[in-house]
Design a protein around this motif. Structure first.
Motif, PDB file in Angstrom:
ATOM      1  N   ASP A 165       0.816  -1.208   0.000  1.00 13.12           N
ATOM      2  CA  ASP A 165       0.000   0.000   0.000  1.00 13.12           C
ATOM      3  C   ASP A 165       0.855   1.266   0.000  1.00 13.12           C
ATOM      4  O   ASP A 165       1.898   1.335   0.658  1.00 13.12           O
ATOM      5  CB  ASP A 165      -0.910   0.032   1.228  1.00 13.12           C
ATOM      6  CG  ASP A 165      -2.022  -0.991   1.154  1.00 13.12           C
ATOM      7  OD1 ASP A 165      -2.204  -1.599   0.078  1.00 13.12           O
ATOM      8  OD2 ASP A 165      -2.710  -1.183   2.177  1.00 13.12           O
ATOM      9  N   LEU A 166       0.368   2.250  -0.720  1.00 16.96           N
ATOM     10  CA  LEU A 166       0.881   3.617  -0.651  1.00 16.96           C
ATOM     11  C   LEU A 166      -0.123   4.409   0.169  1.00 16.96           C
ATOM     12  O   LEU A 166      -1.263   4.608  -0.264  1.00 16.96           O
ATOM     13  CB  LEU A 166       1.022   4.201  -2.054  1.00 16.96           C
ATOM     14  CG  LEU A 166       1.430   5.680  -2.152  1.00 16.96           C
ATOM     15  CD1 LEU A 166       2.849   5.874  -1.646  1.00 16.96           C
ATOM     16  CD2 LEU A 166       1.295   6.177  -3.584  1.00 16.96           C
ATOM     17  N   ASP A 167       0.271   4.842   1.372  1.00 19.71           N
ATOM     18  CA  ASP A 167      -0.676   5.582   2.211  1.00 19.71           C
ATOM     19  C   ASP A 167      -0.644   7.069   1.881  1.00 19.71           C
ATOM     20  O   ASP A 167       0.151   7.535   1.053  1.00 19.71           O
ATOM     21  CB  ASP A 167      -0.439   5.322   3.697  1.00 19.71           C
ATOM     22  CG  ASP A 167       0.899   5.846   4.217  1.00 19.71           C
ATOM     23  OD1 ASP A 167       1.510   6.733   3.570  1.00 19.71           O
ATOM     24  OD2 ASP A 167       1.351   5.375   5.279  1.00 19.71           O
ATOM     25  N   ALA A 168      -1.515   7.815   2.507  1.00 19.99           N
ATOM     26  CA  ALA A 168      -1.698   9.222   2.161  1.00 19.99           C
ATOM     27  C   ALA A 168      -0.435  10.043   2.419  1.00 19.99           C
ATOM     28  O   ALA A 168      -0.053  10.884   1.592  1.00 19.99           O
ATOM     29  CB  ALA A 168      -2.869   9.804   2.948  1.00 19.99           C
ATOM     30  N   ASP A 169       0.230   9.807   3.544  1.00 21.56           N
ATOM     31  CA  ASP A 169       1.418  10.608   3.876  1.00 21.56           C
ATOM     32  C   ASP A 169       2.530  10.383   2.858  1.00 21.56           C
ATOM     33  O   ASP A 169       3.177  11.335   2.408  1.00 21.56           O
ATOM     34  CB  ASP A 169       1.911  10.264   5.284  1.00 21.56           C
ATOM     35  CG  ASP A 169       1.003  10.803   6.377  1.00 21.56           C
ATOM     36  OD1 ASP A 169       0.207  11.726   6.082  1.00 21.56           O
ATOM     37  OD2 ASP A 169       1.073  10.312   7.520  1.00 21.56           O
ATOM     38  N   GLU A 170       2.766   9.118   2.492  1.00 27.59           N
ATOM     39  CA  GLU A 170       3.819   8.850   1.519  1.00 27.59           C
ATOM     40  C   GLU A 170       3.413   9.350   0.134  1.00 27.59           C
ATOM     41  O   GLU A 170       4.252   9.832  -0.628  1.00 27.59           O
ATOM     42  CB  GLU A 170       4.149   7.361   1.457  1.00 27.59           C
ATOM     43  CG  GLU A 170       5.376   7.081   0.594  1.00 27.59           C
ATOM     44  CD  GLU A 170       5.770   5.624   0.530  1.00 27.59           C
ATOM     45  OE1 GLU A 170       6.838   5.335  -0.055  1.00 27.59           O
ATOM     46  OE2 GLU A 170       5.022   4.764   1.034  1.00 27.59           O
ATOM     47  N   ALA A 171       2.120   9.237  -0.178  1.00 26.81           N
ATOM     48  CA  ALA A 171       1.639   9.754  -1.464  1.00 26.81           C
ATOM     49  C   ALA A 171       1.922  11.242  -1.583  1.00 26.81           C
ATOM     50  O   ALA A 171       2.313  11.738  -2.649  1.00 26.81           O
ATOM     51  CB  ALA A 171       0.145   9.477  -1.619  1.00 26.81           C
TER      52      ALA A 171
END
Length: 258
Positions: A165-171
């Motif tokens: 998963d790519l979460d919001a913070d890393e995105a």
């Protein structure tokens, strides 16, 4: 179709995937309707911006695997997949496209988010390119062509190879997300961004998008030539005349897209 909703107001078309019980997983019938509505927004002179979203807590969990399993292999491509000379669906839409993501964007859902020009993301949004775990490649080509250009080859390959998963913070850190907001703030943040874009000339916006997308695979000289051709079209447009007049008269421009 109640699972695909389409509304237009103030120059903004909103296309909503409304199937929360399945986290927005798309049947082939839904995908046909979704594609038709994207084409409608692209052709509508009253639409300056297209927003693609889900209902609160949901975006698109990819293709409905039960629907997929019921189809023969040659039937699994979905609409438009038999036309390799056409770009991915949202990339091919001539209007600016915003993805408003408040939930899981998996498989095709991650591809739709990648195809969008900008992404408003909630703190609970996650993106997952899980194709290798289903014996597939990224199904629209966006994950393998656009995503490396958006976030870099290394980060893109990690996501594509592992399906993590790519979460919001890393995105946000990678530049994939335009903004990250709390879930309840997604609609307003999306409206504000869409309204800011819709203030511009529709005539110029469509040409700006085409130049950026085509320029990603063009030589510098070819791109400069395309830019000069688009600029000549803009100089001859009603929108350019209106933009200059509005500036000189110190008022808001009233663009028509012509």
């Amino acid at each position: 179709m109640q699972e695909i909703r389409y509304e237009v107001g103030d120059g903004v078309a909103t296309l909503t995937i409304d199937r929360p019980a399945k986290r927005g997983a798309m049947t082939f019938a839904m995908l046909e309707e979704f594609s038709a509505r994207v084409a409608e927004a692209g052709a509508d002179p009253g639409v300056a911006v297209l927003v693609v979203t889900g209902v609160p807590g949901s975006f698109c969990a990819g293709i409905d695997l039960a629907d997929l399993a019921a189809r023969a292999p040659h039937e699994r491509g979905g609409p438009g997949r038999d036309r390799p000379d056409e770009p991915p669906l949202l990339v091919g839409c001539p209007k600016p496209v915003i993805a408003a993501v408040d939930g899981m964007a998996v498989g095709m859902g991650a591809e739709f988010a990648t195809q969008a020009d900008l992404r408003i993301v909630s703190t609970r949004a996650k993106f997952r390119w899980a194709f290798v775990h289903r014996g597939l490649v990224a199904d629209t080509g966006a994950g393998t062509w656009l995503l490396p250009r958006q976030i870099g080859i290394g980060p893109a390959l990690r996501l594509l190879y592992t399906g993590t998963d790519l979460d919001a913070d890393e995105a946000l850190a990678l530049g994939f997300a335009t903004a990250v907001v709390e879930p309840e703030a997604v609609p307003e943040a999306t409206r504000e961004l869409a309204a800011a874009i819709a203030k511009g000339s529709p005539f110029a916006l469509t040409r700006m998008k085409r130049l950026v997308m085509d320029g990603a695979s063009a030589s510098l000289l070819d791109h400069v030539g395309a830019t000069r051709a688009a600029l000549a079209e803009c100089f001859a447009s009603e929108d350019h005349a209106e933009g200059v007049a509005a500036f000189l008269e110190r008022r808001e421009a009233r663009f028509t897209g012509r």
